[in-house]
Each structure stands twice: as C-alpha cells, then as structure tokens.
Design a protein around this motif. Structure first.
Motif, PDB file in Angstrom:
ATOM      1  N   LEU A   1       0.845  -1.198   0.000  1.00 46.43           N
ATOM      2  CA  LEU A   1       0.000   0.000   0.000  1.00 46.43           C
ATOM      3  C   LEU A   1       0.884   1.253   0.000  1.00 46.43           C
ATOM      4  O   LEU A   1       2.035   1.213   0.452  1.00 46.43           O
ATOM      5  CB  LEU A   1      -0.902   0.010   1.239  1.00 46.43           C
ATOM      6  CG  LEU A   1      -1.994  -1.063   1.279  1.00 46.43           C
ATOM      7  CD1 LEU A   1      -2.631  -1.145   2.672  1.00 46.43           C
ATOM      8  CD2 LEU A   1      -3.067  -0.772   0.227  1.00 46.43           C
ATOM      9  N   ALA A   2       0.321   2.359  -0.465  1.00 43.22           N
ATOM     10  CA  ALA A   2       1.044   3.632  -0.412  1.00 43.22           C
ATOM     11  C   ALA A   2       1.125   4.098   1.036  1.00 43.22           C
ATOM     12  O   ALA A   2       0.226   3.815   1.834  1.00 43.22           O
ATOM     13  CB  ALA A   2       0.311   4.670  -1.253  1.00 43.22           C
ATOM     14  N   PHE A   3       2.187   4.823   1.365  1.00 41.68           N
ATOM     15  CA  PHE A   3       2.319   5.390   2.713  1.00 41.68           C
ATOM     16  C   PHE A   3       2.452   6.898   2.623  1.00 41.68           C
ATOM     17  O   PHE A   3       3.234   7.423   1.834  1.00 41.68           O
ATOM     18  CB  PHE A   3       3.550   4.822   3.430  1.00 41.68           C
ATOM     19  CG  PHE A   3       3.819   5.495   4.745  1.00 41.68           C
ATOM     20  CD1 PHE A   3       2.919   5.353   5.790  1.00 41.68           C
ATOM     21  CD2 PHE A   3       4.930   6.305   4.923  1.00 41.68           C
ATOM     22  CE1 PHE A   3       3.137   5.998   7.012  1.00 41.68           C
ATOM     23  CE2 PHE A   3       5.155   6.950   6.137  1.00 41.68           C
ATOM     24  CZ  PHE A   3       4.262   6.793   7.173  1.00 41.68           C
ATOM     25  N   ARG A   4       1.672   7.590   3.457  1.00 41.06           N
ATOM     26  CA  ARG A   4       1.835   9.043   3.605  1.00 41.06           C
ATOM     27  C   ARG A   4       1.972   9.373   5.077  1.00 41.06           C
ATOM     28  O   ARG A   4       1.302   8.766   5.914  1.00 41.06           O
ATOM     29  CB  ARG A   4       0.607   9.805   3.063  1.00 41.06           C
ATOM     30  CG  ARG A   4       0.344   9.658   1.593  1.00 41.06           C
ATOM     31  CD  ARG A   4       1.472  10.205   0.725  1.00 41.06           C
ATOM     32  NE  ARG A   4       1.783  11.617   0.960  1.00 41.06           N
ATOM     33  CZ  ARG A   4       1.217  12.618   0.295  1.00 41.06           C
ATOM     34  NH1 ARG A   4       0.315  12.396  -0.635  1.00 41.06           N
ATOM     35  NH2 ARG A   4       1.565  13.866   0.539  1.00 41.06           N
ATOM     36  N   ASP A   5       2.844  10.357   5.364  1.00 43.42           N
ATOM     37  CA  ASP A   5       3.033  10.799   6.741  1.00 43.42           C
ATOM     38  C   ASP A   5       2.407  12.184   6.882  1.00 43.42           C
ATOM     39  O   ASP A   5       2.801  13.120   6.169  1.00 43.42           O
ATOM     40  CB  ASP A   5       4.532  10.849   7.062  1.00 43.42           C
ATOM     41  CG  ASP A   5       4.786  10.882   8.556  1.00 43.42           C
ATOM     42  OD1 ASP A   5       3.947  11.491   9.286  1.00 43.42           O
ATOM     43  OD2 ASP A   5       5.775  10.309   9.004  1.00 43.42           O
ATOM     44  N   ALA A   6       1.444  12.301   7.792  1.00 47.34           N
ATOM     45  CA  ALA A   6       0.755  13.586   7.964  1.00 47.34           C
ATOM     46  C   ALA A   6       1.711  14.696   8.383  1.00 47.34           C
ATOM     47  O   ALA A   6       1.438  15.872   8.134  1.00 47.34           O
ATOM     48  CB  ALA A   6      -0.370  13.444   8.998  1.00 47.34           C
ATOM     49  N   ASP A   7       2.837  14.317   8.990  1.00 46.64           N
ATOM     50  CA  ASP A   7       3.842  15.337   9.336  1.00 46.64           C
ATOM     51  C   ASP A   7       4.298  16.111   8.103  1.00 46.64           C
ATOM     52  O   ASP A   7       4.680  17.275   8.206  1.00 46.64           O
ATOM     53  CB  ASP A   7       5.075  14.673   9.962  1.00 46.64           C
ATOM     54  CG  ASP A   7       4.889  14.432  11.452  1.00 46.64           C
ATOM     55  OD1 ASP A   7       3.897  14.923  12.020  1.00 46.64           O
ATOM     56  OD2 ASP A   7       5.756  13.750  12.029  1.00 46.64           O
ATOM     57  N   ASP A   8       4.280  15.454   6.942  1.00 43.12           N
ATOM     58  CA  ASP A   8       4.748  16.098   5.705  1.00 43.12           C
ATOM     59  C   ASP A   8       3.674  16.988   5.084  1.00 43.12           C
ATOM     60  O   ASP A   8       3.932  17.628   4.062  1.00 43.12           O
ATOM     61  CB  ASP A   8       5.157  15.027   4.673  1.00 43.12           C
ATOM     62  CG  ASP A   8       6.260  14.129   5.193  1.00 43.12           C
ATOM     63  OD1 ASP A   8       7.061  14.604   6.028  1.00 43.12           O
ATOM     64  OD2 ASP A   8       6.317  12.953   4.785  1.00 43.12           O
ATOM     65  N   LEU A   9       2.488  16.995   5.649  1.00 40.99           N
ATOM     66  CA  LEU A   9       1.379  17.739   5.052  1.00 40.99           C
ATOM     67  C   LEU A   9       1.052  19.025   5.823  1.00 40.99           C
ATOM     68  O   LEU A   9       0.146  19.764   5.452  1.00 40.99           O
ATOM     69  CB  LEU A   9       0.134  16.833   4.975  1.00 40.99           C
ATOM     70  CG  LEU A   9       0.330  15.575   4.120  1.00 40.99           C
ATOM     71  CD1 LEU A   9      -0.868  14.627   4.250  1.00 40.99           C
ATOM     72  CD2 LEU A   9       0.546  15.946   2.664  1.00 40.99           C
ATOM     73  N   HIS A  10       1.787  19.271   6.905  1.00 37.73           N
ATOM     74  CA  HIS A  10       1.551  20.504   7.666  1.00 37.73           C
ATOM     75  C   HIS A  10       2.006  21.718   6.861  1.00 37.73           C
ATOM     76  O   HIS A  10       3.055  21.674   6.208  1.00 37.73           O
ATOM     77  CB  HIS A  10       2.376  20.504   8.961  1.00 37.73           C
ATOM     78  CG  HIS A  10       1.740  19.769  10.091  1.00 37.73           C
ATOM     79  ND1 HIS A  10       0.554  20.160  10.669  1.00 37.73           N
ATOM     80  CD2 HIS A  10       2.138  18.676  10.779  1.00 37.73           C
ATOM     81  CE1 HIS A  10       0.251  19.334  11.662  1.00 37.73           C
ATOM     82  NE2 HIS A  10       1.182  18.415  11.743  1.00 37.73           N
TER      83      HIS A  10
ATOM     84  N   CYS B   1      -1.103   9.634  11.157  1.00 37.82           N
ATOM     85  CA  CYS B   1      -1.696  10.946  11.484  1.00 37.82           C
ATOM     86  C   CYS B   1      -2.206  10.898  12.912  1.00 37.82           C
ATOM     87  O   CYS B   1      -2.976  10.004  13.266  1.00 37.82           O
ATOM     88  CB  CYS B   1      -2.857  11.223  10.531  1.00 37.82           C
ATOM     89  SG  CYS B   1      -3.756  12.740  10.887  1.00 37.82           S
ATOM     90  N   SER B   2      -1.804  11.868  13.714  1.00 38.91           N
ATOM     91  CA  SER B   2      -2.168  11.855  15.143  1.00 38.91           C
ATOM     92  C   SER B   2      -3.690  11.729  15.344  1.00 38.91           C
ATOM     93  O   SER B   2      -4.138  10.970  16.201  1.00 38.91           O
ATOM     94  CB  SER B   2      -1.633  13.110  15.839  1.00 38.91           C
ATOM     95  OG  SER B   2      -1.980  14.275  15.102  1.00 38.91           O
ATOM     96  N   ALA B   3      -4.487  12.492  14.562  1.00 39.20           N
ATOM     97  CA  ALA B   3      -5.958  12.390  14.600  1.00 39.20           C
ATOM     98  C   ALA B   3      -6.467  12.272  16.032  1.00 39.20           C
ATOM     99  O   ALA B   3      -7.258  11.392  16.375  1.00 39.20           O
ATOM    100  CB  ALA B   3      -6.427  11.206  13.743  1.00 39.20           C
ATOM    101  N   LEU B   4      -6.024  13.214  16.873  1.00 40.05           N
ATOM    102  CA  LEU B   4      -6.202  13.062  18.322  1.00 40.05           C
ATOM    103  C   LEU B   4      -7.656  13.127  18.766  1.00 40.05           C
ATOM    104  O   LEU B   4      -8.063  12.406  19.668  1.00 40.05           O
ATOM    105  CB  LEU B   4      -5.403  14.161  19.046  1.00 40.05           C
ATOM    106  CG  LEU B   4      -3.884  14.110  18.865  1.00 40.05           C
ATOM    107  CD1 LEU B   4      -3.231  15.327  19.528  1.00 40.05           C
ATOM    108  CD2 LEU B   4      -3.309  12.825  19.436  1.00 40.05           C
TER     109      LEU B   4
END
Ligand SMILES: Nc1ncnc2c1ncn2[C@@H]1O[C@H](COP(=O)(O)OP(=O)(O)OP(=O)(O)O)[C@@H](O)[C@H]1O
Ligand SMILES: O=C(O)[C@H](O)[C@@H](O)[C@H](O)[C@H](O)CO
Length: 160
Positions: free
Chosen positions: A28-37, A75-78
């Motif tokens: 699967l593809a991986f994305r890190d939400a840290d890179d989207l800030h 993604c933290s998605a707290l």
C-alpha cells in the motif's frame, strides 16, 4: 479501491514507524501527515507551542485528500472531530490506535533524532487525545513492540 488506513496516536507513539512498515509489507502507499503541515504549523510546534483546532483544520483537509487516494496515513488524529473530518474524505477509513505508557513515549521522543516535535509537547498531545470509541472499531495495538509482530497484528486485525 485500496483500503484507507489511519495509524493514530500522540506524537512519538510510533505511527510513522508502523505505518511505513505496514505499507511496505502490503504494497500500500504510505503518507506521513507530518509532511502535510503548512510551514506555519511546523514553525509553531518547533517553538514548543501546541497547535489549535484552527491550525489543524486545513492540515486535516490535506490529510483527508491524501487518505482518499488509498493506503496508509500516519496521522495523530487526536480528537473525534478530527477523525470525523478525515471520514468526510474517506468514510470507510480504518483506524489503528497505538498506545503506550507516557514514560515510554517520552523516552522514545528523547531518543529520536532530527524531528521538529519537542518532547515537551507530549503533555498537550495527551490532553487533546480522545481515544477512539467502540463504534469507531479501531484496532488497538501496544506501541514499541517488535515491528514485525506489530505489522502481523495489524494485517491480521484488518485482513490485509
Ligand atoms: N516498534 C518500535 N520499536 C522500536 N522503536 C520504535 C518503534 N516504534 C517507534 N519507534 C521509535 O520511536 C520513535 C518515535 O516513533 P515515530 O517517529 O514513528 O512516532 P510518531 O508517532 O510518528 O511521531 P510523530 O507524531 O511525532 O511524528 C522513533 O525514534 C522510532 O524509531
Ligand atoms: O495534531 C497535532 O498536534 C500535530 O499533528 C502533531 O501530532 C504532529 O503532526 C506530530 O505528531 C508531531 O510529530
């Protein structure tokens, strides 16, 4: 359509590590939400200031757009409202929630090199955290276990 998987939890609980390993194992593809800030959010956290909801909404929209394409998103998605925003983009998203005692997360945050997030912000992350409710059907995994075991549990739990 590829499954849409969110690895969630507070800063330093191992979302990126597990997310990348799970994506690698499943193709699967991986994305890190840290890179989207946006840069302003990174600058704020680097200064040691916690993000507000207003800071997070545009970032969550970017996260949702990335997630909608399919794959694994770390993604933290707290808060529940943040996860619901992601569901606006990916109604079928599946959650993996990583947990560990605060002291263990702190240890890993201090050991981590080259990341903008100051360990001192962990308290604010834990204060904001709303663990997923039963109706969110999250797969709950203990963080910081051997990564192969964690990937196996994630694949088993999510039928991947
Ligand atoms: N299963 C594991 N075994 C050993 N070390 C781990 C494991 N999971 C994470 N770590 C280490 O703990 C630290 C934090 O992990 P990681 O950066 O993946 O957390 P994160 O939740 O993505 O953090 P952030 O939200 O701040 O980006 C890293 O140094 C990582 O290598
Ligand atoms: O919602 C938040 O407060 C932020 O997204 C943080 O969680 C960071 O992105 C990340 O976890 C830092 O490393």
């Amino acid at each position: 359509m590829a499954p849409r998987i969110v690895v969630m939890g507070v800063s330093g609980c191992g979302k990126s590590r597990l997310g990348a390993a799970l994506a690698g194992a499943t193709g699967l593809a991986f994305r890190d939400a840290d890179d989207l800030h946006p840069p302003a959010n990174i600058a704020k956290m680097t200064r040691g200031e916690a993000l507000t909801d207003a800071d997070r909404w545009p970032w969550l929209d970017a996260c949702g757009a990335a997630l909608a394409q399919g794959g694994v998103l770390a993604c933290s998605a707290l808060r529940r409202a943040y996860r619901d925003r992601l569901r606006d983009f990916a109604p079928d998203l599946r959650l993996i929630y990583l947990t560990a005692p605060e002291a263990e997360i702190t240890e890993h945050l201090h050991a981590r090199q080259g990341h903008f997030m100051p360990p001192a912000l962990l308290a604010s992350q834990l204060a904001a955290l709303e663990p997923p409710g039963v109706e969110e059907h999250a797969l709950i995994l203990r963080a910081f276990r051997p990564i192969g075991q964690m990937v196996a549990k994630a694949r088993d739990g999510l039928n991947l």
